[in-house]
Design an enzyme around this catalytic site. Structure first.
Site, PDB file in Angstrom:
ATOM      1  N   LYS A  68     -26.990   8.001  21.002  1.00 30.28           N
ATOM      2  CA  LYS A  68     -27.472   9.175  20.239  1.00 30.28           C
ATOM      3  C   LYS A  68     -28.993   9.259  20.340  1.00 30.28           C
ATOM      4  O   LYS A  68     -29.566  10.324  20.546  1.00 30.28           O
ATOM      5  CB  LYS A  68     -27.095   9.034  18.760  1.00 30.28           C
ATOM      6  CG  LYS A  68     -25.636   9.236  18.443  1.00 30.28           C
ATOM      7  CD  LYS A  68     -25.469   9.201  16.914  1.00 30.28           C
ATOM      8  CE  LYS A  68     -24.043   9.006  16.501  1.00 30.28           C
ATOM      9  NZ  LYS A  68     -23.875   8.758  15.080  1.00 30.28           N
ATOM     10  N   LYS A  72     -19.678  13.353   7.211  1.00 31.98           N
ATOM     11  CA  LYS A  72     -20.085  12.391   6.184  1.00 31.98           C
ATOM     12  C   LYS A  72     -21.607  12.353   6.057  1.00 31.98           C
ATOM     13  O   LYS A  72     -22.143  12.450   4.966  1.00 31.98           O
ATOM     14  CB  LYS A  72     -19.537  11.002   6.547  1.00 31.98           C
ATOM     15  CG  LYS A  72     -19.983   9.911   5.615  1.00 31.98           C
ATOM     16  CD  LYS A  72     -19.343   8.599   5.999  1.00 31.98           C
ATOM     17  CE  LYS A  72     -20.048   7.443   5.290  1.00 31.98           C
ATOM     18  NZ  LYS A  72     -19.455   6.148   5.621  1.00 31.98           N
ATOM     19  N   HIS A  80       5.975  11.357  33.221  1.00 34.44           N
ATOM     20  CA  HIS A  80       5.683  12.012  34.503  1.00 34.44           C
ATOM     21  C   HIS A  80       4.216  11.867  34.863  1.00 34.44           C
ATOM     22  O   HIS A  80       3.698  12.626  35.688  1.00 34.44           O
ATOM     23  CB  HIS A  80       6.118  13.481  34.442  1.00 34.44           C
ATOM     24  CG  HIS A  80       7.577  13.591  34.124  1.00 34.44           C
ATOM     25  ND1 HIS A  80       8.554  13.561  35.101  1.00 34.44           N
ATOM     26  CD2 HIS A  80       8.224  13.639  32.943  1.00 34.44           C
ATOM     27  CE1 HIS A  80       9.748  13.617  34.526  1.00 34.44           C
ATOM     28  NE2 HIS A  80       9.571  13.672  33.205  1.00 34.44           N
ATOM     29  N   GLU A 132     -23.494  16.959  17.099  1.00 39.81           N
ATOM     30  CA  GLU A 132     -22.466  17.918  17.533  1.00 39.81           C
ATOM     31  C   GLU A 132     -22.132  18.892  16.407  1.00 39.81           C
ATOM     32  O   GLU A 132     -22.047  20.109  16.595  1.00 39.81           O
ATOM     33  CB  GLU A 132     -21.177  17.182  17.931  1.00 39.81           C
ATOM     34  CG  GLU A 132     -21.246  16.420  19.221  1.00 39.81           C
ATOM     35  CD  GLU A 132     -21.733  14.981  19.037  1.00 39.81           C
ATOM     36  OE1 GLU A 132     -22.355  14.688  17.986  1.00 39.81           O
ATOM     37  OE2 GLU A 132     -21.509  14.177  19.951  1.00 39.81           O
ATOM     38  N   GLU A 189     -13.239   2.004  17.653  1.00 38.14           N
ATOM     39  CA  GLU A 189     -14.505   2.057  16.914  1.00 38.14           C
ATOM     40  C   GLU A 189     -14.511   0.967  15.823  1.00 38.14           C
ATOM     41  O   GLU A 189     -15.561   0.423  15.488  1.00 38.14           O
ATOM     42  CB  GLU A 189     -14.733   3.449  16.296  1.00 38.14           C
ATOM     43  CG  GLU A 189     -16.188   3.702  15.935  1.00 38.14           C
ATOM     44  CD  GLU A 189     -16.477   5.157  15.541  1.00 38.14           C
ATOM     45  OE1 GLU A 189     -16.182   5.523  14.402  1.00 38.14           O
ATOM     46  OE2 GLU A 189     -17.010   5.909  16.377  1.00 38.14           O
ATOM     47  N   GLY A 228     -15.700   7.140   8.257  1.00 33.69           N
ATOM     48  CA  GLY A 228     -15.282   8.395   8.887  1.00 33.69           C
ATOM     49  C   GLY A 228     -13.865   8.340   9.419  1.00 33.69           C
ATOM     50  O   GLY A 228     -13.046   9.226   9.161  1.00 33.69           O
ATOM     51  N   ARG A 229     -13.546   7.285  10.155  1.00 33.44           N
ATOM     52  CA  ARG A 229     -12.217   7.226  10.787  1.00 33.44           C
ATOM     53  C   ARG A 229     -11.106   6.917   9.790  1.00 33.44           C
ATOM     54  O   ARG A 229      -9.934   6.879  10.165  1.00 33.44           O
ATOM     55  CB  ARG A 229     -12.236   6.213  11.935  1.00 33.44           C
ATOM     56  CG  ARG A 229     -12.761   4.840  11.565  1.00 33.44           C
ATOM     57  CD  ARG A 229     -13.098   4.008  12.790  1.00 33.44           C
ATOM     58  NE  ARG A 229     -13.734   2.740  12.441  1.00 33.44           N
ATOM     59  CZ  ARG A 229     -15.050   2.577  12.249  1.00 33.44           C
ATOM     60  NH1 ARG A 229     -15.854   3.615  12.383  1.00 33.44           N
ATOM     61  NH2 ARG A 229     -15.543   1.404  11.962  1.00 33.44           N
TER      62      ARG A 229
END
Ligand code: F6P
Length: 532
Positions: free
Chosen positions: A501, A218, A392, A224, A361, A275-276
């Site tokens: 950041k 965005k 498990h 990253e 978030e 974004g999410r």
């Protein structure tokens, strides 16, 4: 009610009533017990089940009674959840800290309005076309591009480079399409982590002239994504690639930065798209490449079906609202610090990761919209993994650990594979776990004792189709929104990710041997170790 003047949950008349009811009926001797609740109410399953086509939800195995549910629903009314919901649907600037609308629903309404709203929409929803007027044209362009990629025999591999919301949603949906045999386009890969091991592992399996890189960001400023995109571009050119513009496509709200990077096409979107919440937009290009236009449009149609339910069902029968109220009940009245989500479907194995961002978030905040400290605990930890693997790993703790953790089983009635003897066993295991959590077992030794009375919810999809998945994901989005609305927080900002950041930017030069500046003793000591 004016959505901007809504009270938050602890300011309602229902709040102290809920506190009192929780204290009397759910804590201490004689406290609510699921086994007794079912014995005393033969209609409990029907009473606490909800339909939001194509999904069904069984909430009956939760630590809740009709009085708690009545008071919680009253609380939602008193909090003005409907006014807040309608403001979001109208495209008002409900993300107040950034002065933006939350436009994810408008992206899936770009070409079609939810049928449930025809004729009965709140009047102001008619303005929907004005929220992101260009959405339909961009969506159409993105889908045409996806179809062209699918038809292009020269492109065998597509790599989505993005992180957070520019990765988790598309990655999960593509996995779901694959599990259903519905991903018939080129191979689609995802690279998100700054850690170069991920990209380094993938690149040797690719050929530059047969690969398309999607740079999904965005902001087009995420460290990253830019690191991975630059490394991919370097690799592409080092392997003889010449046409960066053809082999790099961008999805971004920052078109200028995407063009400066060298992407030949950029499918742009608005700042209001979180974004999410963004997989319905151009950020979903990887989904459209994998599943085609029809798959993507079915995903949107499923989400629209849920939007229609959310916008029109009464709060007492409104699935996102009732799930959010349960979340609030567990967090603020029964002191549960986490919730476990366990999808019993291989195609949904990334659902918990996606939900971690969506829920934590969005609602991991400590002040309300007016900057006041919250009076109630906010987002619990969301965690989990696919069943039956989880059985498990961590189910021991769910059954006999000291914490009570509400568990959400996501089940799919029909399997997409033909292997005999798997799916019925899988579903039987899920039902058995939910039953064991509730019933417990008197043990002949303390370590064999299961206390029981442990809560769970079942969400049921008829099959893992793009349509039902779209409905499920829209359900989770609306639930997160409602929960934030009850707490009075801004679910659409994420200031909490900024500090780390900035500090990384300061530490990086020091790691490379430069000046460290004033650092705390621990960070300075660790830097010394890492420099060797
Ligand atoms: O984690 C912070 C965040 O801003 C998320 O909200 C977002 O989904 C992710 O980073 C990626 O951001 P972008 O799409 O701008 O690269």
């Amino acid at each position: 009610m004016d959505w901007q003047r809504r009270p938050r949950c602890d300011e309602t008349a229902a709040w102290p009533l809920l506190k009192a009811h929780a204290g009397q009926a759910f804590h201490g001797p004689g406290a609510f017990d699921l086994r007794r609740a079912f014995d005393g109410d033969p209609a409990r399953f029907e009473r606490f089940s909800l339909d939001a086509t194509p999904l069904r939800a069984d909430l009956s195995k939760n630590l809740i009674d009709t009085e708690a549910q009545r008071l919680l629903t009253r609380l939602a009314h008193e909090c003005g959840v409907e006014a807040h919901r309608d403001a979001m649907l109208r495209g008002e600037r409900i993300n107040t800290s950034e002065q933006r609308a939350a436009t994810h629903v408008h992206w899936r309404w770009a070409s079609n309005r939810p049928p449930a709203l025809d004729g009965k929409a709140p009047a102001a929803i008619k303005t929907i076309e004005n929220v992101v007027p260009e959405a339909a044209a961009i969506q159409a362009g993105m889908l045409a591009y996806a179809e062209a990629v699918r038809a292009d025999a020269a492109i065998t591999d597509v790599v989505n480079i993005g992180i957070g919301g520019s990765d988790l949603g598309p990655r999960m949906v593509v996995q779901a399409l694959r599990a259903g045999g519905l991903a018939d386009g080129p191979r689609v890969h995802f690279v998100s982590n700054m850690d170069g091991h991920a990209l380094a592992e993938l690149l040797p399996r690719l050929q530059a002239r047969h690969t398309l890189f999607i740079v999904a960001s965005k902001t087009f400023g995420t460290a990253e994504t830019l690191r991975n995109a630059r490394s991919a571009r370097d690799w592409f050119m080092a392997r003889g690639g010449t046409d960066v513009a053809r082999h790099f496509v961008a999805l971004s709200a920052n078109e200028a930065a995407a063009r400066a990077f060298g992407a030949g096409r950029c499918f742009a979107f608005d700042e209001g798209l979180g974004g999410r919440f963004s997989l319905w937009s151009p950020i979903g290009l990887a989904i459209a490449v994998a599943g085609g236009r029809a798959g993507f449009e079915a995903l949107l149609a499923g989400a629209r079906a849920m939007d229609g339910h959310f916008a029109s069902a009464p709060l007492a029968r409104n699935l996102p609202v009732q799930l959010a109220l349960l979340d609030l009940w567990y967090r603020d009245f029964l002191a549960c610090g986490s919730r476990c989500v366990t999808p019993y479907h291989h195609g949904l194995r990334r659902l918990p990761d996606y939900l971690q961002q969506l829920e934590m978030e969005s609602n991991g905040k400590r002040v309300d919209l007016r900057g006041r400290p919250l009076a109630a605990a906010s987002a619990p930890v969301t965690w989990g993994q696919a069943g039956s693997n989880g059985q498990h790993a961590f189910f021991q703790m769910l059954h006999q650990g000291s914490d009570v953790v509400p568990v959400e089983f996501v089940l799919v009635r029909e399997a997409a594979h033909q292997l005999p003897g798997h799916h019925a066993k899988l579903l039987a295991n899920a039902l058995a776990q939910a039953r064991a959590l509730m019933l417990g077992q008197a043990g002949d030794a303390p370590e064999r004792h299961f206390p029981g009375n442990r809560p769970s919810t079942v969400l049921l999809l008829p099959e893992l189709s793009p349509h039902s998945l779209g409905a499920l994901l829209a359900l989770y989005e609306h639930r997160a929104f409602v929960l934030g609305s009850l707490w009075g927080i801004d679910s659409f900002d994420q200031w909490g990710v900024e500090l780390g950041k900035r500090l990384a930017g300061e530490i990086e030069p020091a790691l490379a041997g430069g000046e460290a500046g004033a650092l705390d003793a621990s960070t300075a000591g660790l830097l010394g170790w890492l420099r060797g």
